[in-house]
Write a protein that holds these residues in place. Structure first.
Motif, PDB file in Angstrom:
ATOM      1  N   VAL A  55       0.855  -1.185   0.000  1.00  0.00           N
ATOM      2  CA  VAL A  55       0.000   0.000   0.000  1.00  0.00           C
ATOM      3  C   VAL A  55       0.893   1.238   0.000  1.00  0.00           C
ATOM      4  O   VAL A  55       1.835   1.335   0.791  1.00  0.00           O
ATOM      5  CB  VAL A  55      -0.932   0.022   1.232  1.00  0.00           C
ATOM      6  CG1 VAL A  55      -1.815   1.270   1.225  1.00  0.00           C
ATOM      7  CG2 VAL A  55      -1.791  -1.243   1.261  1.00  0.00           C
ATOM      8  N   ARG A  56       0.604   2.139  -0.927  1.00  0.00           N
ATOM      9  CA  ARG A  56       1.388   3.372  -1.024  1.00  0.00           C
ATOM     10  C   ARG A  56       0.401   4.535  -1.058  1.00  0.00           C
ATOM     11  O   ARG A  56      -0.475   4.556  -1.923  1.00  0.00           O
ATOM     12  CB  ARG A  56       2.239   3.332  -2.299  1.00  0.00           C
ATOM     13  CG  ARG A  56       3.135   4.523  -2.479  1.00  0.00           C
ATOM     14  CD  ARG A  56       4.214   4.259  -3.523  1.00  0.00           C
ATOM     15  NE  ARG A  56       4.911   5.490  -3.801  1.00  0.00           N
ATOM     16  CZ  ARG A  56       4.695   6.265  -4.862  1.00  0.00           C
ATOM     17  NH1 ARG A  56       3.840   5.891  -5.785  1.00  0.00           N
ATOM     18  NH2 ARG A  56       5.350   7.389  -5.011  1.00  0.00           N
ATOM     19  N   GLY A  58      -2.080   5.005   0.639  1.00  0.00           N
ATOM     20  CA  GLY A  58      -3.441   4.496   0.797  1.00  0.00           C
ATOM     21  C   GLY A  58      -3.966   3.672  -0.357  1.00  0.00           C
ATOM     22  O   GLY A  58      -5.058   3.105  -0.267  1.00  0.00           O
ATOM     23  N   ALA A  59      -3.204   3.592  -1.456  1.00  0.00           N
ATOM     24  CA  ALA A  59      -3.679   2.866  -2.635  1.00  0.00           C
ATOM     25  C   ALA A  59      -2.831   1.617  -2.866  1.00  0.00           C
ATOM     26  O   ALA A  59      -1.637   1.593  -2.522  1.00  0.00           O
ATOM     27  CB  ALA A  59      -3.626   3.767  -3.867  1.00  0.00           C
ATOM     28  N   PRO A  60      -3.443   0.581  -3.440  1.00  0.00           N
ATOM     29  CA  PRO A  60      -2.680  -0.653  -3.675  1.00  0.00           C
ATOM     30  C   PRO A  60      -1.717  -0.517  -4.843  1.00  0.00           C
ATOM     31  O   PRO A  60      -1.984   0.204  -5.801  1.00  0.00           O
ATOM     32  CB  PRO A  60      -3.778  -1.668  -4.011  1.00  0.00           C
ATOM     33  CG  PRO A  60      -4.870  -0.851  -4.614  1.00  0.00           C
ATOM     34  CD  PRO A  60      -4.830   0.485  -3.916  1.00  0.00           C
ATOM     35  N   VAL A  61      -0.596  -1.203  -4.748  1.00  0.00           N
ATOM     36  CA  VAL A  61       0.379  -1.299  -5.841  1.00  0.00           C
ATOM     37  C   VAL A  61       0.739  -2.777  -5.987  1.00  0.00           C
ATOM     38  O   VAL A  61       0.976  -3.454  -4.978  1.00  0.00           O
ATOM     39  CB  VAL A  61       1.656  -0.486  -5.549  1.00  0.00           C
ATOM     40  CG1 VAL A  61       2.654  -0.605  -6.693  1.00  0.00           C
ATOM     41  CG2 VAL A  61       1.319   0.977  -5.277  1.00  0.00           C
TER      42      VAL A  61
ATOM     43  N   VAL B  55      -7.012  -2.943  -1.182  1.00  0.00           N
ATOM     44  CA  VAL B  55      -6.677  -2.786   0.232  1.00  0.00           C
ATOM     45  C   VAL B  55      -7.873  -3.231   1.065  1.00  0.00           C
ATOM     46  O   VAL B  55      -9.011  -2.827   0.799  1.00  0.00           O
ATOM     47  CB  VAL B  55      -6.308  -1.321   0.556  1.00  0.00           C
ATOM     48  CG1 VAL B  55      -5.957  -1.170   2.043  1.00  0.00           C
ATOM     49  CG2 VAL B  55      -5.129  -0.872  -0.301  1.00  0.00           C
ATOM     50  N   CYS B  98      -5.162  -1.947  -8.161  1.00  0.00           N
ATOM     51  CA  CYS B  98      -4.013  -1.933  -9.058  1.00  0.00           C
ATOM     52  C   CYS B  98      -4.054  -3.270  -9.794  1.00  0.00           C
ATOM     53  O   CYS B  98      -4.056  -4.330  -9.161  1.00  0.00           O
ATOM     54  CB  CYS B  98      -2.719  -1.774  -8.278  1.00  0.00           C
ATOM     55  SG  CYS B  98      -1.243  -1.787  -9.319  1.00  0.00           S
TER      56      CYS B  98
END
Lengths: 231, 231
Positions: A55-56, A58-61, B55, B98
């Motif tokens: 999580v970066r 607040g968003a998924p990577v 997330v 993502c």
């Protein structure tokens, strides 16, 4: 060096199964889930590529990356400048990650579009990745990552020197909160669809290796090694 | 039905490249990144499996799943009970995801362990997935997901009936914040390593399809269709 890096991968350690947790029990197709340690290891050991989620802001990577398994630990390496590897060293908490490995074994074609499926084996690992600083563990990890791609290769290449080691970050994720998911077999068509005039069955899939292509600048005296012929 | 689902996939829409953003510009190997629309489409269209990250309770989750592309939209389907698909319908915000697709084209073996690499093509899509409710768009999406696996198959199977449609959730992720990353070529050994006695080069990889295996209960009069022979 932590105990987790010392067991040989052929030596079972701990109980025969991982303990299911709320997030490793699927909401769907529960019968396909497995927590068996050997099953999980075998799925991991047949792969070298994983998809690593973190999580970066607040968003998924999700990024594809190589990994290596040593006993109950998975190792990932990268440049000391890469985002996920930097994040693990920003203090004690480490980086919450989800590491997923997937093999597709077959395309499952049913008479009905609805029952189309895949035969697959996947492993999902939840946990906290931490930077590895112990020099011996880092060496073992880097060898494991190379050998996960081509077994035996780490001993047939020049090991990293001090400068290369300094540019390489290694992180570890322990196998603790882990599950496998497996589908096998043919299509599960509804009985009333069996007479429909559509082909039904499985198209098997397997990774195909081509003949090794030597570098233009390779000394012609260097033969293709046995561990490549074995692929 | 939104415009994004209507263009034929062979019809370019919008500018020739996606606009780079802070999170689609890599920190490493910037020269490998591409924002070219055709390049992104071709990498996506060669795949049917993606790894979807989201997330949950603050932690990352990465799951393998099928997808289909229609123009500038990617579609994913699943049971209405599955976690990520449920989450997209819990209000307007949708689900931050993502979506990553990776092809491994070759193992790159260098004389030095440090310069080992992979030849690969990957696409990473960041965005918000939203539940698709329009019946026509849902049909198009479900056909696209089947045809992404085997081109031409959706027309040669029984379409979903009302009960099956009711049990199926479809979510859409638009291609907007997107990048591709590509590595090709041989190993990049340091000049002083070229004379080392280790094999160096590339082992090509390609997906291998086996001969289709018909279901035990398949009517022997049903022949293997041409679209399977073409694989």
């Amino acid at each position: 060096m932590p105990d987790t890096a010392t067991p040989d991968s052929t030596t079972p350690s701990g109980p025969a199964a991982y303990v299911p947790t709320e997030r490793t029990v699927p909401t769907r197709s529960k019968a396909r889930a497995s927590y068996d340690r050997e099953t999980v290891h075998s799925i991991l050991d047949e792969a070298y590529l994983c998809h690593l989620g973190f999580v970066r802001d607040g968003a998924p990577v999700v990024l594809p990356t190589l990994f290596g398994r040593v006993g109950e630990s998975l190792y990932i390496h990268g440049s000391t400048g890469s985002r996920p590897l930097r994040a693990t060293s920003q203090g004690d908490p480490g980086l919450a990650v989800c590491l997923t490995v997937t093999h597709v074994d077959g395309l499952v074609l049913a008479r009905s579009a609805f029952h189309h499926s895949m035969n697959y084996r996947s492993v999902v690992v939840h946990g906290t990745a931490r930077t590895v600083t112990d020099p011996q563990e880092r060496r073992i990890a880097l060898d494991a990552i190379v050998d996960q791609v081509v077994a035996g290769r780490s001993k047939d290449s020049r090991p990293a020197d001090a400068k290369e080691l300094a540019a390489t970050a290694v992180i570890r994720l322990d196998l603790d909160e882990v599950s496998a998911k497996i589908r096998t077999g043919g299509p599960n068509d509804d009985p009333e669809d069996l007479a429909l005039p559509y082909w039904a069955g499985v198209v098997p899939l397997a990774p195909g290796y081509g003949a090794p292509v030597p570098s233009d600048d390779l000394d012609p005296a260097v033969q293709v090694p046995d561990y490549l012929r074995a692929l």
